[in-house]
Design a protein around this motif. Structure first.
Motif, PDB file in Angstrom:
ATOM      1  N   MET A   1      41.021  77.492  52.340  1.00 32.29           N
ATOM      2  CA  MET A   1      40.217  78.761  52.683  1.00 32.29           C
ATOM      3  C   MET A   1      39.289  79.134  51.793  1.00 32.29           C
ATOM      4  O   MET A   1      38.412  79.950  52.103  1.00 32.29           O
ATOM      5  N   LYS A   2      39.322  78.605  50.447  1.00 36.53           N
ATOM      6  CA  LYS A   2      38.299  78.912  49.607  1.00 36.53           C
ATOM      7  C   LYS A   2      36.804  78.754  49.818  1.00 36.53           C
ATOM      8  O   LYS A   2      35.920  79.064  49.544  1.00 36.53           O
ATOM      9  N   SER A   3      36.972  77.549  50.962  1.00 37.66           N
ATOM     10  CA  SER A   3      35.582  76.936  51.296  1.00 37.66           C
ATOM     11  C   SER A   3      35.187  77.463  52.845  1.00 37.66           C
ATOM     12  O   SER A   3      34.021  77.170  53.477  1.00 37.66           O
ATOM     13  N   LEU A   4      36.201  78.299  53.368  1.00 41.58           N
ATOM     14  CA  LEU A   4      35.806  78.877  54.648  1.00 41.58           C
ATOM     15  C   LEU A   4      35.087  80.063  54.619  1.00 41.58           C
ATOM     16  O   LEU A   4      35.379  80.842  54.025  1.00 41.58           O
ATOM     17  N   LYS A   5      34.002  80.123  55.444  1.00 38.03           N
ATOM     18  CA  LYS A   5      33.149  81.214  55.560  1.00 38.03           C
ATOM     19  C   LYS A   5      33.322  82.119  56.596  1.00 38.03           C
ATOM     20  O   LYS A   5      32.530  82.244  57.837  1.00 38.03           O
ATOM     21  N   ASP A   6      34.586  82.519  56.927  1.00 36.37           N
ATOM     22  CA  ASP A   6      34.991  83.396  58.304  1.00 36.37           C
ATOM     23  C   ASP A   6      36.128  84.238  57.758  1.00 36.37           C
ATOM     24  O   ASP A   6      37.370  84.233  57.667  1.00 36.37           O
ATOM     25  N   PRO A   7      35.363  85.383  56.936  1.00 38.47           N
ATOM     26  CA  PRO A   7      36.269  86.341  56.225  1.00 38.47           C
ATOM     27  C   PRO A   7      37.820  87.014  57.315  1.00 38.47           C
ATOM     28  O   PRO A   7      38.581  87.199  57.149  1.00 38.47           O
ATOM     29  N   ARG A   8      37.060  87.119  58.795  1.00 37.38           N
ATOM     30  CA  ARG A   8      38.030  87.759  59.707  1.00 37.38           C
ATOM     31  C   ARG A   8      39.307  86.908  59.698  1.00 37.38           C
ATOM     32  O   ARG A   8      40.339  87.325  59.872  1.00 37.38           O
ATOM     33  N   TYR A   9      38.712  85.447  60.049  1.00 36.48           N
ATOM     34  CA  TYR A   9      39.936  84.356  60.260  1.00 36.48           C
ATOM     35  C   TYR A   9      40.822  84.386  59.057  1.00 36.48           C
ATOM     36  O   TYR A   9      42.175  84.144  59.168  1.00 36.48           O
ATOM     37  N   CYS A  10      40.050  84.320  57.816  1.00 41.62           N
ATOM     38  CA  CYS A  10      40.986  84.139  56.440  1.00 41.62           C
ATOM     39  C   CYS A  10      41.968  85.636  56.436  1.00 41.62           C
ATOM     40  O   CYS A  10      43.073  85.293  55.900  1.00 41.62           O
ATOM     41  N   ASN A  11      41.505  86.698  56.831  1.00 39.83           N
ATOM     42  CA  ASN A  11      42.367  87.800  56.636  1.00 39.83           C
ATOM     43  C   ASN A  11      43.419  87.465  57.482  1.00 39.83           C
ATOM     44  O   ASN A  11      44.643  88.003  57.328  1.00 39.83           O
ATOM     45  N   TRP A  12      43.168  87.154  58.941  1.00 43.74           N
ATOM     46  CA  TRP A  12      44.282  87.099  59.696  1.00 43.74           C
ATOM     47  C   TRP A  12      45.397  86.120  59.175  1.00 43.74           C
ATOM     48  O   TRP A  12      46.505  86.255  59.312  1.00 43.74           O
ATOM     49  N   ILE A  13      44.883  84.963  58.871  1.00 44.34           N
ATOM     50  CA  ILE A  13      45.775  83.670  58.166  1.00 44.34           C
ATOM     51  C   ILE A  13      46.604  84.762  56.781  1.00 44.34           C
ATOM     52  O   ILE A  13      47.920  84.137  56.910  1.00 44.34           O
ATOM     53  N   LYS A  14      45.867  85.103  55.961  1.00 45.00           N
ATOM     54  CA  LYS A  14      46.585  85.584  54.976  1.00 45.00           C
ATOM     55  C   LYS A  14      47.682  86.641  55.281  1.00 45.00           C
ATOM     56  O   LYS A  14      48.755  86.425  54.846  1.00 45.00           O
TER      57      LYS A  14
ATOM     58  N   GLN B   1      32.924  73.573  58.583  1.00 47.41           N
ATOM     59  CA  GLN B   1      33.581  74.839  58.957  1.00 47.41           C
ATOM     60  C   GLN B   1      34.729  74.632  59.865  1.00 47.41           C
ATOM     61  O   GLN B   1      35.920  74.838  59.857  1.00 47.41           O
ATOM     62  N   GLN B   2      34.437  73.754  60.927  1.00 43.78           N
ATOM     63  CA  GLN B   2      35.205  73.482  62.018  1.00 43.78           C
ATOM     64  C   GLN B   2      36.780  72.713  61.292  1.00 43.78           C
ATOM     65  O   GLN B   2      37.782  73.128  61.601  1.00 43.78           O
TER      66      GLN B   2
ATOM     67  N   VAL C   1      37.852  66.623  57.439  1.00 44.95           N
ATOM     68  CA  VAL C   1      37.239  67.419  56.338  1.00 44.95           C
ATOM     69  C   VAL C   1      36.060  66.340  55.739  1.00 44.95           C
ATOM     70  O   VAL C   1      34.985  66.783  55.522  1.00 44.95           O
ATOM     71  N   MET C   2      36.694  65.091  54.880  1.00 47.07           N
ATOM     72  CA  MET C   2      36.054  64.500  54.162  1.00 47.07           C
ATOM     73  C   MET C   2      34.706  63.751  55.196  1.00 47.07           C
ATOM     74  O   MET C   2      33.694  63.608  54.616  1.00 47.07           O
ATOM     75  N   ALA C   3      35.205  63.565  56.428  1.00 45.90           N
ATOM     76  CA  ALA C   3      34.084  62.818  57.380  1.00 45.90           C
ATOM     77  C   ALA C   3      32.887  63.962  57.409  1.00 45.90           C
ATOM     78  O   ALA C   3      31.672  63.761  57.763  1.00 45.90           O
ATOM     79  N   ALA C   4      33.478  65.209  57.553  1.00 47.49           N
ATOM     80  CA  ALA C   4      32.248  66.324  57.704  1.00 47.49           C
ATOM     81  C   ALA C   4      31.460  66.332  56.522  1.00 47.49           C
ATOM     82  O   ALA C   4      30.050  66.505  56.703  1.00 47.49           O
ATOM     83  N   TYR C   5      32.053  66.425  55.588  1.00 45.87           N
ATOM     84  CA  TYR C   5      31.402  66.557  54.178  1.00 45.87           C
ATOM     85  C   TYR C   5      30.227  65.220  53.940  1.00 45.87           C
ATOM     86  O   TYR C   5      29.231  65.245  53.176  1.00 45.87           O
ATOM     87  N   ARG C   6      30.661  64.036  54.527  1.00 42.25           N
ATOM     88  CA  ARG C   6      29.895  62.969  54.172  1.00 42.25           C
ATOM     89  C   ARG C   6      28.818  62.898  55.424  1.00 42.25           C
ATOM     90  O   ARG C   6      27.810  62.024  55.166  1.00 42.25           O
ATOM     91  N   LEU C   7      28.576  63.772  56.450  1.00 42.98           N
ATOM     92  CA  LEU C   7      27.524  64.106  57.041  1.00 42.98           C
ATOM     93  C   LEU C   7      26.041  64.001  56.251  1.00 42.98           C
ATOM     94  O   LEU C   7      26.064  64.655  55.493  1.00 42.98           O
ATOM     95  N   PRO C   8      24.952  63.504  57.164  1.00 44.68           N
ATOM     96  CA  PRO C   8      23.813  63.361  56.499  1.00 44.68           C
ATOM     97  C   PRO C   8      23.238  64.811  56.221  1.00 44.68           C
ATOM     98  O   PRO C   8      23.559  65.776  57.379  1.00 44.68           O
TER      99      PRO C   8
ATOM    100  N   THR D   1      40.773  73.427  61.124  1.00 47.54           N
ATOM    101  CA  THR D   1      41.923  72.527  61.481  1.00 47.54           C
ATOM    102  C   THR D   1      42.921  72.186  60.052  1.00 47.54           C
ATOM    103  O   THR D   1      44.171  71.942  60.304  1.00 47.54           O
ATOM    104  N   ALA D   2      42.205  71.810  58.901  1.00 47.70           N
ATOM    105  CA  ALA D   2      42.842  71.690  57.814  1.00 47.70           C
ATOM    106  C   ALA D   2      43.641  72.971  57.453  1.00 47.70           C
ATOM    107  O   ALA D   2      44.840  72.593  56.532  1.00 47.70           O
ATOM    108  N   ILE D   3      43.405  73.990  57.553  1.00 49.93           N
ATOM    109  CA  ILE D   3      44.253  75.382  57.588  1.00 49.93           C
ATOM    110  C   ILE D   3      45.311  75.493  58.551  1.00 49.93           C
ATOM    111  O   ILE D   3      46.640  75.532  58.246  1.00 49.93           O
ATOM    112  N   GLU D   4      45.064  75.030  59.789  1.00 52.15           N
ATOM    113  CA  GLU D   4      45.894  75.281  60.818  1.00 52.15           C
ATOM    114  C   GLU D   4      47.338  74.321  60.844  1.00 52.15           C
ATOM    115  O   GLU D   4      48.305  74.974  61.016  1.00 52.15           O
ATOM    116  N   VAL D   5      46.942  73.174  60.360  1.00 56.74           N
ATOM    117  CA  VAL D   5      48.053  72.378  60.011  1.00 56.74           C
ATOM    118  C   VAL D   5      49.146  72.719  59.237  1.00 56.74           C
ATOM    119  O   VAL D   5      50.446  72.971  59.389  1.00 56.74           O
TER     120      VAL D   5
END
Length: 209
Positions: free
Chosen positions: A170-183, A109-110, A87-94, A114-118
């Motif tokens: 999940m606060k920063s994830l933009k996939d409501p269907r996935y978030c609802n399933w996880i919840k 987002q990817q 996640v941190m590496a993704a945020y550091r991308l240009p 992963t950070a949710i699935e663990v």
């Protein structure tokens, strides 16, 4: 680095350092692994003991499950750290161009998934372990029953550690269907874990009579 290869003292020091990892998720996985280890101990203290011959096969089955979960949970300790690093590496991308911004968004987002699935996986492992601790509460060696209860308390707490880590990502994830399933899945796990936890305490109270 394999965090599970560290001594207890060294792991505690690593958690206390000025670094976001290992954090709550990794600590939760260690606690769940310890709960499984307590379960294995109670199983071992029941197998071969006079008066528990009729439940030996159940204890042997529990012992195998606890052993598998201990190994799996140790892997989750490292996976939790790796997921955060992604996640941190993704945020550091240009993000100097629209193309770079688009790539960065996708990678973030990817990585968040992963950070949710663990921790979601950690919650599922808590359910798997506590269900078998319930068997220990019913049939395990009464002289070691406080260790089964200790495992239950740990697993109950670790579920909420896992939930906290799921929810913050999940606060920063933009996939409501996935978030609802996880919840929905987390709510289902929570009900199962809480029900097992209550039954364990009730059974142990009766056996301690």
């Amino acid at each position: 680095m394999d965090l599970c290869s560290l001594s207890v003292k060294d792991f505690i020091k690593r958690v206390a350092e000025k670094s976001p990892t290992p954090g709550g998720g990794a600590v939760g996985a260690v606690a769940a692994a310890l709960a499984a280890a307590l379960g294995a101990m109670v199983s071992n203290l029941t197998i071969g003991k006079k008066g528990y011959e009729d439940v030996e096969s159940q204890m042997e089955a529990c012992l195998e499950i606890f052993g598998n979960e201990m190994s799996y949970l140790c892997d989750l300790v490292n996976k939790d750290v790796q997921a955060f690093d992604q996640v941190m590496a993704a945020y550091r991308l240009p993000k100097n161009s629209e193309e770079e911004k688009a790539v960065r968004t996708v990678k973030i987002q990817q990585a968040l998934k992963t950070a949710i699935e663990v921790p979601f996986d950690l919650a599922r492992r808590c359910k798997n372990v506590i269900v078998n601790v319930e068997r220990l509460a019913k049939w395990g060696n009464l002289n070691a029953i406080s260790d089964a209860e200790s495992a239950a308390h740990l697993l109950y707490a670790v579920y909420y550690v896992a939930k906290a880590n799921v929810m913050i990502n999940m606060k920063s994830l933009k996939d409501p269907r996935y978030c609802n399933w996880i919840k929905e899945e987390m709510d289902h796990l929570e009900k199962q874990i809480e029900a097992s936890y209550r039954r364990i305490l009730e059974v142990i109270k009766k056996r301690n009579g």
